[in-house]
Design a protein around this motif. Structure first.
Motif, PDB file in Angstrom:
ATOM      1  N   VAL A 364       0.864  -1.189   0.000  1.00  0.00           N
ATOM      2  CA  VAL A 364       0.000   0.000   0.000  1.00  0.00           C
ATOM      3  C   VAL A 364       0.902   1.241   0.000  1.00  0.00           C
ATOM      4  O   VAL A 364       1.847   1.332   0.790  1.00  0.00           O
ATOM      5  CB  VAL A 364      -0.939   0.011   1.229  1.00  0.00           C
ATOM      6  N   GLU A 365       0.602   2.166  -0.882  1.00  0.00           N
ATOM      7  CA  GLU A 365       1.447   3.348  -1.042  1.00  0.00           C
ATOM      8  C   GLU A 365       1.568   4.129   0.275  1.00  0.00           C
ATOM      9  O   GLU A 365       0.580   4.305   1.003  1.00  0.00           O
ATOM     10  CB  GLU A 365       0.840   4.258  -2.117  1.00  0.00           C
ATOM     11  N   GLY A 366       2.772   4.581   0.553  1.00  0.00           N
ATOM     12  CA  GLY A 366       2.982   5.440   1.722  1.00  0.00           C
ATOM     13  C   GLY A 366       3.015   4.690   3.045  1.00  0.00           C
ATOM     14  O   GLY A 366       3.045   5.318   4.102  1.00  0.00           O
ATOM     15  N   VAL A 367       3.005   3.353   2.997  1.00  0.00           N
ATOM     16  CA  VAL A 367       2.914   2.568   4.234  1.00  0.00           C
ATOM     17  C   VAL A 367       4.231   1.889   4.583  1.00  0.00           C
ATOM     18  O   VAL A 367       4.918   1.368   3.704  1.00  0.00           O
ATOM     19  CB  VAL A 367       1.800   1.492   4.099  1.00  0.00           C
ATOM     20  N   HIS A 368       4.591   1.947   5.854  1.00  0.00           N
ATOM     21  CA  HIS A 368       5.652   1.067   6.357  1.00  0.00           C
ATOM     22  C   HIS A 368       5.223   0.517   7.710  1.00  0.00           C
ATOM     23  O   HIS A 368       4.207   0.943   8.271  1.00  0.00           O
ATOM     24  CB  HIS A 368       7.008   1.773   6.402  1.00  0.00           C
ATOM     25  N   ILE A 369       5.996  -0.445   8.199  1.00  0.00           N
ATOM     26  CA  ILE A 369       5.604  -1.119   9.436  1.00  0.00           C
ATOM     27  C   ILE A 369       6.730  -1.029  10.451  1.00  0.00           C
ATOM     28  O   ILE A 369       7.893  -1.295  10.136  1.00  0.00           O
ATOM     29  CB  ILE A 369       5.218  -2.587   9.142  1.00  0.00           C
ATOM     30  N   ALA A 370       6.368  -0.612  11.647  1.00  0.00           N
ATOM     31  CA  ALA A 370       7.321  -0.624  12.756  1.00  0.00           C
ATOM     32  C   ALA A 370       6.930  -1.795  13.658  1.00  0.00           C
ATOM     33  O   ALA A 370       5.795  -1.867  14.135  1.00  0.00           O
ATOM     34  CB  ALA A 370       7.266   0.696  13.516  1.00  0.00           C
ATOM     35  N   HIS A 371       7.873  -2.694  13.844  1.00  0.00           N
ATOM     36  CA  HIS A 371       7.587  -3.895  14.642  1.00  0.00           C
ATOM     37  C   HIS A 371       7.729  -3.598  16.129  1.00  0.00           C
ATOM     38  O   HIS A 371       8.625  -2.857  16.539  1.00  0.00           O
ATOM     39  CB  HIS A 371       8.571  -5.014  14.289  1.00  0.00           C
ATOM     40  N   ALA A 372       6.847  -4.204  16.928  1.00  0.00           N
ATOM     41  CA  ALA A 372       6.919  -4.012  18.384  1.00  0.00           C
ATOM     42  C   ALA A 372       7.274  -5.341  19.051  1.00  0.00           C
ATOM     43  O   ALA A 372       8.396  -5.529  19.498  1.00  0.00           O
ATOM     44  CB  ALA A 372       5.605  -3.452  18.905  1.00  0.00           C
ATOM     45  N   ALA A 373       6.316  -6.253  19.108  1.00  0.00           N
ATOM     46  CA  ALA A 373       6.584  -7.546  19.737  1.00  0.00           C
ATOM     47  C   ALA A 373       6.436  -8.641  18.694  1.00  0.00           C
ATOM     48  O   ALA A 373       5.377  -9.248  18.554  1.00  0.00           O
ATOM     49  CB  ALA A 373       5.636  -7.776  20.902  1.00  0.00           C
ATOM     50  N   THR A 374       7.513  -8.840  17.954  1.00  0.00           N
ATOM     51  CA  THR A 374       7.523  -9.900  16.944  1.00  0.00           C
ATOM     52  C   THR A 374       8.786 -10.727  17.117  1.00  0.00           C
ATOM     53  O   THR A 374       9.841 -10.191  17.480  1.00  0.00           O
ATOM     54  CB  THR A 374       7.519  -9.324  15.510  1.00  0.00           C
ATOM     55  N   THR A 375       8.656 -12.022  16.867  1.00  0.00           N
ATOM     56  CA  THR A 375       9.854 -12.873  16.835  1.00  0.00           C
ATOM     57  C   THR A 375       9.783 -13.741  15.590  1.00  0.00           C
ATOM     58  O   THR A 375       8.713 -13.947  15.016  1.00  0.00           O
ATOM     59  CB  THR A 375       9.964 -13.810  18.055  1.00  0.00           C
ATOM     60  N   ASP A 376      10.932 -14.219  15.212  1.00  0.00           N
ATOM     61  CA  ASP A 376      11.047 -15.053  14.028  1.00  0.00           C
ATOM     62  C   ASP A 376      11.179 -16.493  14.479  1.00  0.00           C
ATOM     63  O   ASP A 376      12.121 -16.813  15.194  1.00  0.00           O
ATOM     64  CB  ASP A 376      12.321 -14.632  13.272  1.00  0.00           C
TER      65      ASP A 376
END
Ligand code: AMP
Ligand code: GLY
Length: 432
Positions: A364-376
């Motif tokens: 989606v244009e103009g969108v980025h994501i800041a991760h908070a509580a994520t693990t791989d």
């Protein structure tokens, strides 16, 4: 410049993204980070609340600057040890961090500096609490004195609920009963080098869990910046910001410098703008709290709008060389962030569930994501805490930024996820 960022939330991810977006070849490393941060920079694993361990890593890695994200390492004295070792650090020492760590300390400094804030009474027994509640009247505001991870404050019309809250925190210390202040809230971030302050652009946070400001207080469910409605009262954003510097930020920073506990780092002024004016020159600005660090999620909407290189501002603050000519410049874009939280946040969040659809959301244009509580977990992204991630959308208007943010969040899958649907809605509605 080689920069170590301490912390593991969306705020730290936002700081890192801002540093990486500069037109410079910075080397950024983080500790402990999260799955999203790990995709962008190298992450180290050590106890970031341990001053000596942190200083040893900073020395081994030969970092030029340490940026401390959360409050816990500040209150633990990590910045003091780094300064002792001669390493530039953005973040106040233990003593000045009491501005956030102790509401009683903050009130004392505000009194000494003549900073406008609500009336408050410290109480150590339930009888004192009852007396103060009745003196101020409803709605009732009761705050734990120490750090409580965003859960220490209750604002309620229910006297019994206020008393229950007080009872919980009295077992481990004192509480503050405060006068209820009515009005719009503003989060204003100010960079301080111990003597001088420079402002960032204001933001507004959505503290309650549910739409319409219903439900319990949380760490913050969304934010937007700038705040166009400020112009109605103050003429321009700069006029508002200058008034806060004159009446709030500079007096506090000067007071702490005089007490030999200089505040070097981010002074977060949590403000309420009240209609109740006490003098002809009173413009209704009242402090409800200070934090000694960047706010989360407000940072996620303030930093993407920042046009001035963040690294230089943080380094100048850390080294006592902030200058009025460095006053941060902001782009004309609007920014909206919507927090995606786990089921049952904030009480007992359900964790361990897979997150899907991020790649599609990022289209989606103009969108980025800041991760908070994520693990791989072997290639699968897993939600590992209460606030899981922030969708951040930029736009030319709030209507556009909101549409982008919600389009993106609809593409993300997380069983039981919660998010608010009214972030920046009023700002968008005002655009007509
Ligand atoms: P704090 O953790 O001090 O920011 O408080 C959490 C939230 O409680 C704030 O964002 C306000 O919405 C609300 N709050 C705190 N203090 C007051 C007050 N004196 N009057 C009204 N609301 C308050
Ligand atoms: N958004 C509120 C805080 O960072 O404390």
């Amino acid at each position: 410049m080689k920069i170590l960022v301490l912390g593991s939330g969306a705020r730290e991810h936002a700081i890192i993204l801002s540093l990486l977006s500069e037109d410079h070849d910075h080397e950024v490393i983080a500790a402990p980070g999260n799955a999203g941060i790990e995709r962008d920079v190298r992450c180290l694993s050590f106890d970031i609340n341990d001053p000596v361990a942190t200083a040893n890593v900073a020395i081994d890695e030969a970092v030029d600057l340490v940026v401390i994200g959360p409050e816990a390492p500040l209150v633990a004295g990590v910045a003091d040890e780094l300064r002792e070792q001669g390493i530039p650090v953005f973040g106040p020492g233990k003593a000045a961090a009491q501005l956030e760590g102790s509401k009683t300390f903050a009130k004392r400094v505000m009194d000494a500096a003549g900073v406008p804030t609500g009336r408050a009474q410290r109480a150590t027994t339930l009888a004192d609490v009852e007396e103060a509640l009745d003196a101020f009247g409803a709605p009732y505001v009761v705050k734990a004195d120490g750090l409580a991870a965003g859960k220490g404050v209750i604002v309620t019309p229910d006297r019994d609920a206020a008393l229950d809250h007080a009872r919980t925190y009295l077992t481990s210390g004192s509480v503050l009963v405060e006068e209820f202040l009515e009005g719009q809230e503003v989060s204003l971030f100010l960079l301080s080098d111990g003597h001088r302050v420079l402002p960032l652009s204001p933001a507004q946070d959505f503290k309650r869990l549910a739409d319409g400001d219903e439900g319990p207080n949380t760490g913050g469910m969304g934010a937007y910046s700038p705040l166009p409605w400020l112009d109605e009262t103050f003429g321009t954003e700069d006029e508002f910001v200058d008034e806060v510097i004159r009446t709030v930020a500079q007096p506090v920073v000067t007071q702490l410098a005089e007490e030999q506990t200089p505040f070097i780092g981010l002074l977060y002024a949590g403000l309420i703008l009240t209609d109740k004016r006490e003098t002809p020159t009173d413009r209704g600005i009242r402090v409800i709290e200070f934090n000694a660090r960047f706010g989360d999620p407000e940072t996620q909407v303030v930093l993407p709008r920042l046009a001035t290189p963040l690294s230089q501002l943080l380094m100048n603050a850390a080294t006592g060389t902030l200058d009025e000519s460095d006053r941060p410049q902001f782009g004309l874009t609007t920014a909206v962030t919507v927090v995606l939280a786990s089921e049952n946040y904030p009480a007992t969040p359900v964790t361990g569930r897979p997150i899907t659809g991020l790649d599609s959301a990022l289209e989606v244009e103009g969108v980025h994501i800041a991760h908070a509580a994520t693990t791989d977990a072997e290639g699968t992204l897993i939600a590992s805490g209460g606030r899981v991630l922030n969708v951040v959308a930029l736009g030319t208007t709030f209507t556009e930024a909101r549409a982008r943010a919600y389009e993106a969040i609809d593409r993300i899958g997380l069983e039981g996820a919660q998010f608010r649907t009214d972030i920046a809605k009023r700002a968008a509605d005002a655009e007509g």
